[in-house]
Scaffold this active site. Structure first.
Site, PDB file in Angstrom:
ATOM      1  N   ALA A  24       0.810  -1.223   0.000  1.00 27.81           N
ATOM      2  CA  ALA A  24       0.000   0.000   0.000  1.00 27.81           C
ATOM      3  C   ALA A  24       0.841   1.270   0.000  1.00 27.81           C
ATOM      4  O   ALA A  24       0.397   2.315  -0.485  1.00 27.81           O
ATOM      5  CB  ALA A  24      -0.934  -0.017   1.209  1.00 27.81           C
ATOM      6  N   HIS A 121      -3.739 -10.047  -3.705  1.00 26.20           N
ATOM      7  CA  HIS A 121      -4.909  -9.737  -2.868  1.00 26.20           C
ATOM      8  C   HIS A 121      -6.099  -9.244  -3.690  1.00 26.20           C
ATOM      9  O   HIS A 121      -7.022  -8.642  -3.146  1.00 26.20           O
ATOM     10  CB  HIS A 121      -4.543  -8.701  -1.790  1.00 26.20           C
ATOM     11  CG  HIS A 121      -3.639  -9.261  -0.727  1.00 26.20           C
ATOM     12  ND1 HIS A 121      -2.926  -8.478   0.141  1.00 26.20           N
ATOM     13  CD2 HIS A 121      -3.342 -10.542  -0.396  1.00 26.20           C
ATOM     14  CE1 HIS A 121      -2.218  -9.255   0.964  1.00 26.20           C
ATOM     15  NE2 HIS A 121      -2.446 -10.504   0.653  1.00 26.20           N
ATOM     16  N   CYS A 154     -26.169 -11.007  -6.964  1.00 25.35           N
ATOM     17  CA  CYS A 154     -25.947 -11.228  -8.391  1.00 25.35           C
ATOM     18  C   CYS A 154     -27.281 -11.318  -9.129  1.00 25.35           C
ATOM     19  O   CYS A 154     -28.174 -12.074  -8.705  1.00 25.35           O
ATOM     20  CB  CYS A 154     -25.157 -12.518  -8.560  1.00 25.35           C
ATOM     21  SG  CYS A 154     -24.761 -12.901 -10.258  1.00 25.35           S
ATOM     22  N   ASN A 220      11.077   1.280   2.379  1.00 22.53           N
ATOM     23  CA  ASN A 220       9.887   1.559   3.188  1.00 22.53           C
ATOM     24  C   ASN A 220      10.266   2.607   4.216  1.00 22.53           C
ATOM     25  O   ASN A 220      11.344   2.529   4.793  1.00 22.53           O
ATOM     26  CB  ASN A 220       9.426   0.270   3.902  1.00 22.53           C
ATOM     27  CG  ASN A 220       7.987   0.313   4.314  1.00 22.53           C
ATOM     28  OD1 ASN A 220       7.102   0.444   3.471  1.00 22.53           O
ATOM     29  ND2 ASN A 220       7.717   0.229   5.594  1.00 22.53           N
TER      30      ASN A 220
HETATM   31  P1  NAD Z   1       0.672  -1.492   5.150  1.00 20.52           P
HETATM   32  O1  NAD Z   1      -0.276  -0.361   5.339  1.00 20.52           O
HETATM   33  O2  NAD Z   1       0.727  -2.553   6.183  1.00 20.52           O
HETATM   34  O3  NAD Z   1       2.147  -0.901   5.030  1.00 20.52           O
HETATM   35  C1  NAD Z   1       2.465   0.162   4.193  1.00 20.52           C
HETATM   36  C2  NAD Z   1       3.891   0.571   4.510  1.00 20.52           C
HETATM   37  O4  NAD Z   1       4.257   1.580   3.578  1.00 20.52           O
HETATM   38  C3  NAD Z   1       4.054   1.159   5.909  1.00 20.52           C
HETATM   39  O5  NAD Z   1       5.084   0.475   6.590  1.00 20.52           O
HETATM   40  C4  NAD Z   1       4.422   2.633   5.658  1.00 20.52           C
HETATM   41  O6  NAD Z   1       5.395   3.095   6.536  1.00 20.52           O
HETATM   42  C5  NAD Z   1       4.982   2.584   4.259  1.00 20.52           C
HETATM   43  N1  NAD Z   1       4.764   3.803   3.473  1.00 20.52           N
HETATM   44  C6  NAD Z   1       3.587   4.439   3.265  1.00 20.52           C
HETATM   45  N2  NAD Z   1       3.754   5.461   2.406  1.00 20.52           N
HETATM   46  C7  NAD Z   1       5.085   5.486   2.098  1.00 20.52           C
HETATM   47  C8  NAD Z   1       5.890   6.317   1.272  1.00 20.52           C
HETATM   48  N3  NAD Z   1       5.353   7.313   0.573  1.00 20.52           N
HETATM   49  N4  NAD Z   1       7.213   6.060   1.204  1.00 20.52           N
HETATM   50  C9  NAD Z   1       7.768   5.046   1.929  1.00 20.52           C
HETATM   51  N5  NAD Z   1       7.061   4.221   2.699  1.00 20.52           N
HETATM   52  C10 NAD Z   1       5.728   4.431   2.784  1.00 20.52           C
HETATM   53  O7  NAD Z   1       0.452  -2.073   3.702  1.00 20.52           O
HETATM   54  P2  NAD Z   1       0.793  -3.503   3.101  1.00 20.52           P
HETATM   55  O8  NAD Z   1       2.063  -4.050   3.640  1.00 20.52           O
HETATM   56  O9  NAD Z   1       0.545  -3.436   1.645  1.00 20.52           O
HETATM   57  O10 NAD Z   1      -0.406  -4.312   3.834  1.00 20.52           O
HETATM   58  C11 NAD Z   1      -1.110  -5.081   3.460  1.00 20.52           C
HETATM   59  C12 NAD Z   1      -2.548  -4.766   2.933  1.00 20.52           C
HETATM   60  O11 NAD Z   1      -2.951  -3.467   2.645  1.00 20.52           O
HETATM   61  C13 NAD Z   1      -2.601  -5.429   1.605  1.00 20.52           C
HETATM   62  O12 NAD Z   1      -3.360  -6.558   1.800  1.00 20.52           O
HETATM   63  C14 NAD Z   1      -3.321  -4.510   0.639  1.00 20.52           C
HETATM   64  O13 NAD Z   1      -4.310  -5.258  -0.037  1.00 20.52           O
HETATM   65  C15 NAD Z   1      -3.930  -3.531   1.547  1.00 20.52           C
HETATM   66  N6  NAD Z   1      -4.118  -2.157   1.066  1.00 20.52           N
HETATM   67  C16 NAD Z   1      -3.988  -1.801  -0.247  1.00 20.52           C
HETATM   68  C17 NAD Z   1      -4.169  -0.482  -0.639  1.00 20.52           C
HETATM   69  C18 NAD Z   1      -4.014  -0.136  -2.089  1.00 20.52           C
HETATM   70  O14 NAD Z   1      -4.316  -0.946  -2.951  1.00 20.52           O
HETATM   71  N7  NAD Z   1      -3.515   1.056  -2.407  1.00 20.52           N
HETATM   72  C19 NAD Z   1      -4.460   0.493   0.316  1.00 20.52           C
HETATM   73  C20 NAD Z   1      -4.614   0.094   1.661  1.00 20.52           C
HETATM   74  C21 NAD Z   1      -4.437  -1.233   2.012  1.00 20.52           C
END
Ligand code: NAD
Length: 249
Positions: A24, A121, A154, A220
């Site tokens: 994310a 996912h 559906c 990250n």
């Molecule tokens: P998470 O929220 O657990 O972790 C995101 C990480 O990204 C955090 O550790 C944060 O510090 C880091 N981060 C955020 N913005 C940043 C940036 N600009 N630069 C550097 N680091 C940054 O997300 P994850 O690990 O993907 O968690 C899993 C779940 O979140 C997945 O299952 C996913 O499906 C879901 N998710 C997806 C979305 C999306 O599709 N955009 C949004 C929210 C959640």
């Protein structure tokens, strides 16, 4: 260029086959909140488990209310410099695939061909029937929900309709996971970008790449539990860092 960014650039230059693994965090610069950062989705809502969605109409309605509340943000989101850098790595043949936990479709919008995006996912930009698999468009479902307030069913088989995502407690998509594992095994460099690396089984994929001999880079802004395993850790913002390392604006 800062030392760690220059080190990333060198690893990218010498790699023969890169697999990019995203979470994310790569989409926050496009305005989509992540789960675990301050202000992230889990600071506002508890997850709704798949079993609750199946069992309970109110859980389904709440799931859909949350999805429709995000609709404008998702529709307005455009790929950012991080997505563009990843797409450039694919376009020049350096990266063979993007394995993503993201459900927003932004890697595809940034120009990565569908066949090279592996969504472990699923995808929230459309919905499917849990019974017959029929595809449903979010816009139509939103209009019906606004009219009658019931969770969508559906029109072909009356099954429950859900965004095409994998909820907590729901089985992972077997074909996508198998392809992701094969990409991890074939890569000599895995770039894990914008993931807290705590959600399993997805977080096991970069671990598998490392065990099969790939170098592992973690980009990250916060610490992750896999940092000790990585060959290079960059605690930096994704867009500026990947943009500079790959050489895209
Ligand atoms: P998470 O929220 O657990 O972790 C995101 C990480 O990204 C955090 O550790 C944060 O510090 C880091 N981060 C955020 N913005 C940043 C940036 N600009 N630069 C550097 N680091 C940054 O997300 P994850 O690990 O993907 O968690 C899993 C779940 O979140 C997945 O299952 C996913 O499906 C879901 N998710 C997806 C979305 C999306 O599709 N955009 C949004 C929210 C959640």
């Amino acid at each position: 260029m800062e030392q760690d960014v220059a080190a990333l650039r060198r690893l990218i230059e010498t790699a023969r086959r890169i697999v990019v693994f995203t979470g994310a965090g790569i989409s926050t610069e496009s305005g989509i909140p992540d789960f675990r950062s301050p202000g992230g989705i889990w600071t506002r809502h508890n997850p709704i488990l798949f079993d609750a969605f199946l069992a309970n109409e109110e859980a389904r309605r709440e799931t859909w209310r949350r999805r429709f509340a995000m609709d404008q943000v998702l529709r307005a989101a455009r790929p950012n410099r991080g997505h563009v850098a990843v797409a450039a790595l694919v376009a020049c043949g350096k990266a063979s695939a993007v394995v993503t936990q993201n459900i927003d479709g932004l890697h595809q919008t940034s120009g990565v061909p569908d066949r090279q995006v592996i969504e472990v996912h699923g995808n929230t930009t459309y919905a499917t029937c849990l019974e017959c698999g029929e595809r449903h468009e979010i816009e139509m479902l939103a209009a019906a929900f606004a009219r009658d307030g019931t969770a969508p069913r559906c029109n072909a088989c009356d099954g429950l309709v859900k965004t095409a995502t994998v909820s907590f407690g729901q089985a992972m998509p077997a074909a996508a996971m198998a392809r992701a594992e094969a990409e991890m095994a074939a890569a000599d460099l895995c770039l894990a970008v914008g993931s807290s690396l705590v959600v399993y089984p997805a977080a096991g994929l970069p671990v598998a790449a490392k065990r099969r001999g790939a170098l592992l880079v973690i980009l990250n802004r916060e610490e992750t539990p896999l940092d000790d395993l990585a060959d290079l850790v960059l605690r930096r913002e994704i867009g500026a860092t990947l943009g500079a390392a790959v050489g895209v604006q």
